[in-house]
Design a protein around this motif. Structure first.
Motif, PDB file in Angstrom:
ATOM      1  N   LEU A   1      34.554  43.214  43.858  1.00  0.00           N
ATOM      2  CA  LEU A   1      35.192  43.833  42.696  1.00  0.00           C
ATOM      3  C   LEU A   1      36.102  44.963  43.135  1.00  0.00           C
ATOM      4  N   ARG A   2      37.245  45.073  42.462  1.00  0.00           N
ATOM      5  CA  ARG A   2      38.181  46.174  42.706  1.00  0.00           C
ATOM      6  C   ARG A   2      38.653  46.726  41.374  1.00  0.00           C
ATOM      7  N   ASN A   3      39.044  48.002  41.385  1.00  0.00           N
ATOM      8  CA  ASN A   3      39.684  48.568  40.206  1.00  0.00           C
ATOM      9  C   ASN A   3      41.071  49.071  40.591  1.00  0.00           C
ATOM     10  N   ASP A   4      41.829  49.514  39.608  1.00  0.00           N
ATOM     11  CA  ASP A   4      43.211  49.923  39.862  1.00  0.00           C
ATOM     12  C   ASP A   4      43.314  51.217  40.644  1.00  0.00           C
ATOM     13  N   ALA A   5      42.207  51.929  40.773  1.00  0.00           N
ATOM     14  CA  ALA A   5      42.214  53.160  41.563  1.00  0.00           C
ATOM     15  C   ALA A   5      42.043  52.870  43.049  1.00  0.00           C
ATOM     16  N   GLY A   6      41.788  51.595  43.378  1.00  0.00           N
ATOM     17  CA  GLY A   6      41.641  51.219  44.775  1.00  0.00           C
ATOM     18  C   GLY A   6      40.210  51.156  45.259  1.00  0.00           C
ATOM     19  N   SER A   7      39.241  51.464  44.395  1.00  0.00           N
ATOM     20  CA  SER A   7      37.832  51.370  44.788  1.00  0.00           C
ATOM     21  C   SER A   7      37.400  49.911  44.813  1.00  0.00           C
ATOM     22  N   GLU A   8      36.462  49.581  45.672  1.00  0.00           N
ATOM     23  CA  GLU A   8      35.949  48.222  45.722  1.00  0.00           C
ATOM     24  C   GLU A   8      34.467  48.240  46.054  1.00  0.00           C
ATOM     25  N   CYS A   9      33.782  47.185  45.656  1.00  0.00           N
ATOM     26  CA  CYS A   9      32.365  47.042  45.967  1.00  0.00           C
ATOM     27  C   CYS A   9      31.991  45.571  45.908  1.00  0.00           C
ATOM     28  N   ARG A  10      30.972  45.197  46.651  1.00  0.00           N
ATOM     29  CA  ARG A  10      30.467  43.832  46.648  1.00  0.00           C
ATOM     30  C   ARG A  10      29.164  43.783  45.852  1.00  0.00           C
ATOM     31  N   VAL A  11      29.055  42.767  44.996  1.00  0.00           N
ATOM     32  CA  VAL A  11      27.896  42.641  44.122  1.00  0.00           C
ATOM     33  C   VAL A  11      27.382  41.205  44.183  1.00  0.00           C
ATOM     34  N   ARG A  12      26.087  41.052  44.391  1.00  0.00           N
ATOM     35  CA  ARG A  12      25.475  39.725  44.373  1.00  0.00           C
ATOM     36  C   ARG A  12      24.935  39.450  42.973  1.00  0.00           C
ATOM     37  N   MET A  13      25.168  38.221  42.506  1.00  0.00           N
ATOM     38  CA  MET A  13      24.643  37.793  41.219  1.00  0.00           C
ATOM     39  C   MET A  13      23.780  36.552  41.418  1.00  0.00           C
ATOM     40  N   SER A  14      22.863  36.330  40.500  1.00  0.00           N
ATOM     41  CA  SER A  14      22.118  35.080  40.542  1.00  0.00           C
ATOM     42  C   SER A  14      23.042  33.947  40.112  1.00  0.00           C
ATOM     43  N   SER A  15      22.717  32.729  40.503  1.00  0.00           N
ATOM     44  CA  SER A  15      23.535  31.571  40.136  1.00  0.00           C
ATOM     45  C   SER A  15      22.805  30.779  39.063  1.00  0.00           C
ATOM     46  N   ARG A  16      23.075  31.106  37.805  1.00  0.00           N
ATOM     47  CA  ARG A  16      22.438  30.385  36.690  1.00  0.00           C
ATOM     48  C   ARG A  16      23.071  29.010  36.539  1.00  0.00           C
ATOM     49  N   ILE A  17      24.392  28.965  36.577  1.00  0.00           N
ATOM     50  CA  ILE A  17      25.131  27.699  36.479  1.00  0.00           C
ATOM     51  C   ILE A  17      26.263  27.728  37.487  1.00  0.00           C
ATOM     52  N   ALA A  18      26.395  26.654  38.259  1.00  0.00           N
ATOM     53  CA  ALA A  18      27.518  26.488  39.186  1.00  0.00           C
ATOM     54  C   ALA A  18      28.300  25.248  38.755  1.00  0.00           C
ATOM     55  N   ALA A  19      29.617  25.339  38.786  1.00  0.00           N
ATOM     56  CA  ALA A  19      30.460  24.224  38.341  1.00  0.00           C
ATOM     57  C   ALA A  19      31.698  24.117  39.216  1.00  0.00           C
ATOM     58  N   ASP A  20      32.303  22.942  39.204  1.00  0.00           N
ATOM     59  CA  ASP A  20      33.491  22.708  40.019  1.00  0.00           C
ATOM     60  C   ASP A  20      34.779  23.163  39.338  1.00  0.00           C
ATOM     61  N   ASP A  21      34.719  23.451  38.041  1.00  0.00           N
ATOM     62  CA  ASP A  21      35.943  23.845  37.343  1.00  0.00           C
ATOM     63  C   ASP A  21      35.678  25.043  36.442  1.00  0.00           C
ATOM     64  N   ALA A  22      36.714  25.855  36.280  1.00  0.00           N
ATOM     65  CA  ALA A  22      36.587  27.093  35.518  1.00  0.00           C
ATOM     66  C   ALA A  22      36.373  26.837  34.028  1.00  0.00           C
ATOM     67  N   GLN A  23      36.869  25.713  33.513  1.00  0.00           N
ATOM     68  CA  GLN A  23      36.687  25.414  32.091  1.00  0.00           C
ATOM     69  C   GLN A  23      35.218  25.294  31.738  1.00  0.00           C
ATOM     70  N   SER A  24      34.432  24.670  32.631  1.00  0.00           N
ATOM     71  CA  SER A  24      32.998  24.526  32.379  1.00  0.00           C
ATOM     72  C   SER A  24      32.318  25.891  32.337  1.00  0.00           C
ATOM     73  N   LEU A  25      32.737  26.789  33.225  1.00  0.00           N
ATOM     74  CA  LEU A  25      32.158  28.127  33.243  1.00  0.00           C
ATOM     75  C   LEU A  25      32.555  28.913  31.998  1.00  0.00           C
ATOM     76  N   LYS A  26      33.762  28.693  31.535  1.00  0.00           N
ATOM     77  CA  LYS A  26      34.204  29.342  30.294  1.00  0.00           C
ATOM     78  C   LYS A  26      33.340  28.894  29.120  1.00  0.00           C
ATOM     79  N   ALA A  27      33.065  27.587  29.050  1.00  0.00           N
ATOM     80  CA  ALA A  27      32.220  27.066  27.970  1.00  0.00           C
ATOM     81  C   ALA A  27      30.807  27.620  28.066  1.00  0.00           C
ATOM     82  N   ALA A  28      30.281  27.725  29.290  1.00  0.00           N
ATOM     83  CA  ALA A  28      28.933  28.264  29.475  1.00  0.00           C
ATOM     84  C   ALA A  28      28.875  29.728  29.065  1.00  0.00           C
ATOM     85  N   ALA A  29      29.922  30.490  29.413  1.00  0.00           N
ATOM     86  CA  ALA A  29      29.959  31.900  29.026  1.00  0.00           C
ATOM     87  C   ALA A  29      30.020  32.048  27.513  1.00  0.00           C
ATOM     88  N   ALA A  30      30.846  31.219  26.863  1.00  0.00           N
ATOM     89  CA  ALA A  30      30.967  31.287  25.403  1.00  0.00           C
ATOM     90  C   ALA A  30      29.659  30.895  24.718  1.00  0.00           C
TER      91      ALA A  30
END
Length: 327
Positions: free
Chosen positions: A224-253
């Motif tokens: 992750l980065r912000n416009d001030a130039g700061s950055e950090c790495r964050v690990r998340m669990s993998s609830r759903i993995a998909a090959d296309d962003a549309q599927s992830l968009k539907a899952a988020a919605a």
């Protein structure tokens, strides 16, 4: 000091000095920024690296302030340089539009145009732009090809391609036009955020369900980065993995977790309230968006007109930024 430089530049601009400046110098400055360095710009233009450096130095002298920070190990654009870039980019686009307009008087766009892009790029805004062009030019037909694989425009018979890429595209005989940077935004449904604790800082994401691309399923780590130039790495669990962003968009919605999606892909869902931005001051990387077309020599009027139309309208449709966010 920075505000004084910006005000100085604004006064310089509106006093007409940019109108009197050599467009070639502005074009070279844009090329240097897009190429992220003098060496790459020199190779792209066929100029000596020293000539590129001297001309940029002359431009900075004319402006009266530094536009670039460069040494043997790093290259970046100053805040004033970002403003100059935005204005120069607009001037060059207007000049190209005028050229196409004059040529279109001789031949109205028509025929079939074959276009290649990834499905995510199409749904992130390209289809919307193509529909606008088709409405304006009723004699133009489209053949759309969605693929994440390698496509040879010349051998495969395509007239134009729009590519999302992390690394700089290789040099080729094709004309490459950078359209901007597509940031990935963190999004989730309002219902999900009501059930869970709203993330306030990036570290809070570790406690949330991640909706990730399949390539990240085994190690879902976000930079992750912000416009001030700061950055950090964050690990998340993998609830759903998909090959296309549309599927992830539907899952988020559907309220299943938090996804990192291209800004253009989720813009409508955000406007309609189906998705909400999480940590809106941060972005999870992204990709450069470039357009590739064959050499202008022999290009039919319809392809030239479409290329200009895409360059003008796709950055807004896909929520592209002029430059990569600060890092």
């Amino acid at each position: 000091m920075l505000n004084e430089e910006v005000h100085s530049f604004t006064a310089w601009l509106f006093n007409g000095r940019m109108a009197l400046m050599d467009l070639n110098s502005l074009a070279l400055f844009v090329r240097v920024v897009d190429s992220q360095g003098f060496s790459a710009a020199a190779r792209a233009t066929g100029l000596a690296k020293s000539s590129v450096s001297d001309r940029i130095a002359a431009l900075e002298k004319e402006v009266g302030a530094s536009l670039l920070r460069r040494n043997s190990r790093s290259f970046s654009v100053t805040e004033l340089g970002r403003q100059v870039y935005a204005h120069a980019r607009a001037i060059l686009d207007e000049a190209e539009e005028l050229d196409v307009l004059l040529k279109s008087r001789l031949a109205e766009p028509g025929g079939t145009i074959r276009i290649s892009s990834s499905s995510t790029t199409y749904t992130s805004g390209l289809v919307e732009v193509l529909c606008g062009f088709a409405t304006e030019f009723a004699d133009v037909d489209f053949q759309l090809h969605a693929s994440n694989g390698s496509v040879d425009l010349v051998d495969d018979g395509f007239d134009l391609a729009v590519r999302a890429h992390i690394q700089q595209l290789p040099d080729s005989s094709l004309i490459q036009k950078r359209l901007g940077f597509s940031p990935r935004w963190l999004v989730a449904s309002a219902a999900y955020l009501e059930r869970m604790t709203l993330p306030v800082v990036p570290a809070d994401l570790a406690a949330h369900a991640g909706l990730v691309m399949s390539a990240m399923a085994d190690a879902p780590e976000l930079l992750l980065r912000n416009d001030a130039g700061s950055e950090c790495r964050v690990r998340m669990s993998s609830r759903i993995a998909a090959d296309d962003a549309q599927s992830l968009k539907a899952a988020a919605a559907s309220g299943l977790g938090i996804a990192a999606l291209p800004a253009g892909l989720c813009r409508t869902a955000l406007a309609e309230g189906n998705l909400v931005r999480v940590l809106p001051d941060w972005h999870a990387g992204g990709a450069e968006i470039s357009m590739l077309v064959p050499s202008r020599r022999g290009q039919v009027p319809s392809v030239r007109a479409l290329a200009l139309y895409i360059a003008r309208h796709l950055p807004q449709a896909m929520r592209l930024t002029a430059l990569r966010p600060l890092s």
